[in-house]
Design a protein around this motif. Structure first.
Motif, mmCIF file in Angstrom:
data_model
loop_
_atom_site.group_PDB
_atom_site.id
_atom_site.type_symbol
_atom_site.label_atom_id
_atom_site.label_comp_id
_atom_site.label_asym_id
_atom_site.label_seq_id
_atom_site.Cartn_x
_atom_site.Cartn_y
_atom_site.Cartn_z
ATOM 1 N N THR A 137 3.939 51.772 9.715
ATOM 2 C CA THR A 137 4.304 51.821 11.128
ATOM 3 C C THR A 137 5.363 50.775 11.436
ATOM 4 O O THR A 137 6.331 51.041 12.173
ATOM 5 N N ALA A 138 5.216 49.577 10.885
ATOM 6 C CA ALA A 138 6.229 48.528 11.067
ATOM 7 C C ALA A 138 7.577 48.988 10.523
ATOM 8 O O ALA A 138 8.626 48.816 11.172
ATOM 9 N N LYS A 151 21.277 45.673 14.608
ATOM 10 C CA LYS A 151 21.768 44.889 13.469
ATOM 11 C C LYS A 151 21.488 43.417 13.740
ATOM 12 O O LYS A 151 21.339 43.005 14.905
ATOM 13 N N PRO A 152 21.387 42.599 12.699
ATOM 14 C CA PRO A 152 21.006 41.186 12.878
ATOM 15 C C PRO A 152 21.900 40.421 13.846
ATOM 16 O O PRO A 152 21.416 39.527 14.551
ATOM 17 N N SER A 153 23.161 40.739 13.891
ATOM 18 C CA SER A 153 24.084 39.997 14.756
ATOM 19 C C SER A 153 23.844 40.242 16.242
ATOM 20 O O SER A 153 24.390 39.526 17.097
ATOM 21 N N ASP A 154 23.013 41.235 16.586
ATOM 22 C CA ASP A 154 22.758 41.538 18.002
ATOM 23 C C ASP A 154 21.970 40.426 18.693
ATOM 24 O O ASP A 154 22.097 40.228 19.895
ATOM 25 N N GLY A 155 21.112 39.740 17.948
ATOM 26 C CA GLY A 155 20.285 38.693 18.548
ATOM 27 C C GLY A 155 18.825 38.829 18.172
ATOM 28 O O GLY A 155 18.459 39.570 17.249
ATOM 29 N N LYS A 156 17.991 38.120 18.875
ATOM 30 C CA LYS A 156 16.573 38.013 18.546
ATOM 31 C C LYS A 156 15.814 39.327 18.756
ATOM 32 O O LYS A 156 16.098 40.076 19.692
ATOM 33 N N VAL A 157 14.837 39.555 17.869
ATOM 34 C CA VAL A 157 13.940 40.701 17.982
ATOM 35 C C VAL A 157 12.546 40.170 18.316
ATOM 36 O O VAL A 157 12.022 39.305 17.610
ATOM 37 N N ALA A 158 11.960 40.666 19.398
ATOM 38 C CA ALA A 158 10.626 40.246 19.811
ATOM 39 C C ALA A 158 9.578 41.149 19.171
ATOM 40 O O ALA A 158 9.773 42.362 19.059
ATOM 41 N N VAL A 159 8.456 40.556 18.720
ATOM 42 C CA VAL A 159 7.344 41.316 18.146
ATOM 43 C C VAL A 159 6.061 40.878 18.831
ATOM 44 O O VAL A 159 5.714 39.692 18.809
ATOM 45 N N THR A 160 5.359 41.816 19.463
ATOM 46 C CA THR A 160 4.085 41.491 20.103
ATOM 47 C C THR A 160 2.926 41.825 19.166
ATOM 48 O O THR A 160 3.076 42.564 18.200
ATOM 49 N N GLY A 161 1.749 41.271 19.492
ATOM 50 C CA GLY A 161 0.599 41.470 18.607
ATOM 51 C C GLY A 161 0.920 40.969 17.218
ATOM 52 O O GLY A 161 0.577 41.594 16.207
ATOM 53 N N ALA A 162 1.562 39.803 17.167
ATOM 54 C CA ALA A 162 2.214 39.346 15.936
ATOM 55 C C ALA A 162 1.261 39.081 14.780
ATOM 56 O O ALA A 162 1.655 39.207 13.615
ATOM 57 N N ASP A 226 6.684 46.603 20.045
ATOM 58 C CA ASP A 226 5.480 46.331 20.832
ATOM 59 C C ASP A 226 4.278 47.066 20.265
ATOM 60 O O ASP A 226 4.327 48.271 20.015
ATOM 61 N N THR A 227 3.187 46.335 20.076
ATOM 62 C CA THR A 227 1.941 46.930 19.588
ATOM 63 C C THR A 227 0.834 46.891 20.641
ATOM 64 O O THR A 227 -0.286 47.325 20.368
ATOM 65 N N LEU A 228 1.146 46.379 21.835
ATOM 66 C CA LEU A 228 0.114 46.120 22.827
ATOM 67 C C LEU A 228 0.030 47.152 23.934
ATOM 68 O O LEU A 228 -1.052 47.465 24.421
ATOM 69 N N GLY A 229 1.174 47.675 24.378
ATOM 70 C CA GLY A 229 1.176 48.590 25.508
ATOM 71 C C GLY A 229 0.912 47.847 26.811
ATOM 72 O O GLY A 229 1.031 46.620 26.903
ATOM 73 N N LYS A 238 11.744 44.981 30.626
ATOM 74 C CA LYS A 238 12.502 44.327 31.698
ATOM 75 C C LYS A 238 13.388 43.191 31.194
ATOM 76 O O LYS A 238 14.290 42.734 31.903
ATOM 77 N N GLN A 239 13.116 42.719 29.967
ATOM 78 C CA GLN A 239 13.822 41.538 29.467
ATOM 79 C C GLN A 239 14.656 41.796 28.219
ATOM 80 O O GLN A 239 15.126 40.866 27.575
ATOM 81 N N VAL A 240 14.823 43.079 27.884
ATOM 82 C CA VAL A 240 15.661 43.440 26.748
ATOM 83 C C VAL A 240 17.117 43.528 27.190
ATOM 84 O O VAL A 240 17.422 43.974 28.291
ATOM 85 N N LYS A 241 17.996 43.104 26.305
ATOM 86 C CA LYS A 241 19.424 43.094 26.621
ATOM 87 C C LYS A 241 19.966 44.509 26.798
ATOM 88 O O LYS A 241 19.406 45.484 26.292
ATOM 89 N N SER A 242 21.078 44.607 27.485
ATOM 90 C CA SER A 242 21.729 45.894 27.720
ATOM 91 C C SER A 242 21.971 46.623 26.395
ATOM 92 O O SER A 242 22.470 46.031 25.435
ATOM 93 N N GLY A 243 21.576 47.902 26.366
ATOM 94 C CA GLY A 243 21.761 48.706 25.173
ATOM 95 C C GLY A 243 20.687 48.528 24.128
ATOM 96 O O GLY A 243 20.704 49.207 23.096
ATOM 97 N N GLY A 244 19.737 47.614 24.370
ATOM 98 C CA GLY A 244 18.668 47.366 23.413
ATOM 99 C C GLY A 244 17.556 48.388 23.518
ATOM 100 O O GLY A 244 17.588 49.297 24.356
ATOM 101 N N ALA A 245 16.560 48.245 22.660
ATOM 102 C CA ALA A 245 15.462 49.210 22.625
ATOM 103 C C ALA A 245 14.149 48.525 22.276
ATOM 104 O O ALA A 245 14.131 47.458 21.654
ATOM 105 N N VAL A 246 13.066 49.159 22.693
ATOM 106 C CA VAL A 246 11.714 48.698 22.375
ATOM 107 C C VAL A 246 10.955 49.856 21.749
ATOM 108 O O VAL A 246 10.926 50.958 22.300
ATOM 109 N N THR A 247 10.346 49.620 20.588
ATOM 110 C CA THR A 247 9.481 50.639 19.994
ATOM 111 C C THR A 247 8.052 50.418 20.478
ATOM 112 O O THR A 247 7.581 49.290 20.567
#
Length: 333
Positions: A137-138, A151-162, A226-229, A238-247
């Motif tokens: 799943t990851a 891509k890595p140069s875009d910036g930080k990737v957040a992971v919940t339920g880490a 996101d693993t929490l919902g 609400k806090q993802v940069k423009s053009g970004g995505a959350v799975t």
């Protein structure tokens, strides 16, 4: 299977008082479902869905007694379809395995042949189950974000339920692929563990919800897993940069969330659903090939704790006590 024999399995039973008990019992091969493919299971793993099934969750498993285990890695005993040969190493996850079909926490399973894939030649059965459904799943989350242009140069990737199975493997994979990872967890005592996995920063999961009452917050993360919902998913978006995505691949907090459409129409943010159950067999084969090659973690053993089949009742209880850290690999036989 022409000769009847016995094997060990975890069996969950519903008691007269509507409670559920679980124990390791001897079962007969004559008890197996009449399916084409019979597998001698060598390894499995523990997942939240297994814990729900073992706890009597009727949304997961309708009929008891039942053997959970949504993951299985083993050797083919027989295949009436001729798809697989005797002794061939195969992997199974998804579909109905461990839900209403007896699963990988038993030493033998009988399933439809099209539920299984051949184990990649450079990935052992044992290592495949360190990944298991959580690790796959990851990998699917990262692959989908990559398809969206991450891509890595875009910036930080957040992971919940880490600290969970999906979260911990996500951090390790992202780090190996060159990303900077921010880990969110409700277990601050595990901060050092998360940094060892590859997180550059560890924050409390409740920090995500500081924008709870706002339609949108400051743009912080390039992308997120996101693993929490629930509110965590809404406030991540609400806090993802423009053009970004959350799975979205889990509901440990809640299956329900509420927010405005503003992040989607003012920032072009995307919400990506991840299905690890009914994805086409071709895609399952492809993602297993990735975890056997460019997504193969070099120190895989450090991401799991190996336990015996006899220990599974105790370890399944940990999921509801919020004591889960990393992956639990089960040596079945």
């Amino acid at each position: 299977m022409s000769i009847t024999s016995t094997f060990k399995a975890l069996v969950v039973e519903e008691n007269n008082d509507q409670t559920f008990s679980k124990q390791i019992v001897q079962r007969s091969t004559s008890d197996l479902a009449d399916n084409d493919l019979i597998i001698d299971v060598k390894y499995s793993s523990l997942n939240f869905k297994d814990a729900m099934s073992a706890n009597g969750n009727k949304r997961i498993t309708q009929q008891y007694p039942h053997t959970p285990g949504i993951d299985a890695a083993g050797v083919v005993v027989s295949d009436r379809t001729g798809t697989f040969s005797h002794g061939q190493e195969v992997l199974v996850f998804g579909y109905d395995l461990g839900m209403n079909t007896a699963g990988g926490l038993g030493q033998k399973i009988a399933i439809p042949a099209d539920w299984a894939v051949e184990c990649p030649e450079n990935l052992s059965l044992r290592k495949s189950m360190i990944y298991g459904t959580g690790g796959i799943t990851a990998a699917l989350c990262i692959q989908k974000l990559e398809k969206m242009g991450m891509k890595p140069s875009d910036g930080k990737v957040a992971v919940t339920g880490a600290t969970g199975g999906v979260g911990s493997i996500s951090i390790a994979l992202l780090k190996q692929l060159g990303y900077e990872v921010v880990a969110f967890s409700g277990k601050p005592e595990q901060s050092d563990y998360l940094r060892r996995l590859g997180a550059s920063e560890v924050l409390h999961r409740d920090d995500i919800n500081k924008v709870q009452d706002k339609p949108a917050g400051k743009e912080i993360w390039a992308n997120a897993i996101d693993t929490l919902g629930g509110d965590y998913l809404a406030n991540l978006l609400k806090q993802v940069k423009s053009g970004g995505a959350v799975t979205s691949c889990g509901l440990a907090s809640s299956p329900v969330f509420s927010m405005t459409v503003l992040p989607f129409i003012t920032r072009g943010v995307s919400l990506l659903g991840i299905d690890s159950v009914y994805i086409p067999l071709k895609e399952k084969k492809a993602i297993w090939q990735r975890v056997a090659t460019d997504m193969k973690l070099t120190n895989l053993d450090s991401y799991c704790e190996e336990i015996s089949l006899e220990q599974t009742p105790e370890y399944l209880d940990r999921f509801f006590k919020k004591q889960v850290v990393g992956r639990y690999l089960v040596k079945v036989s």
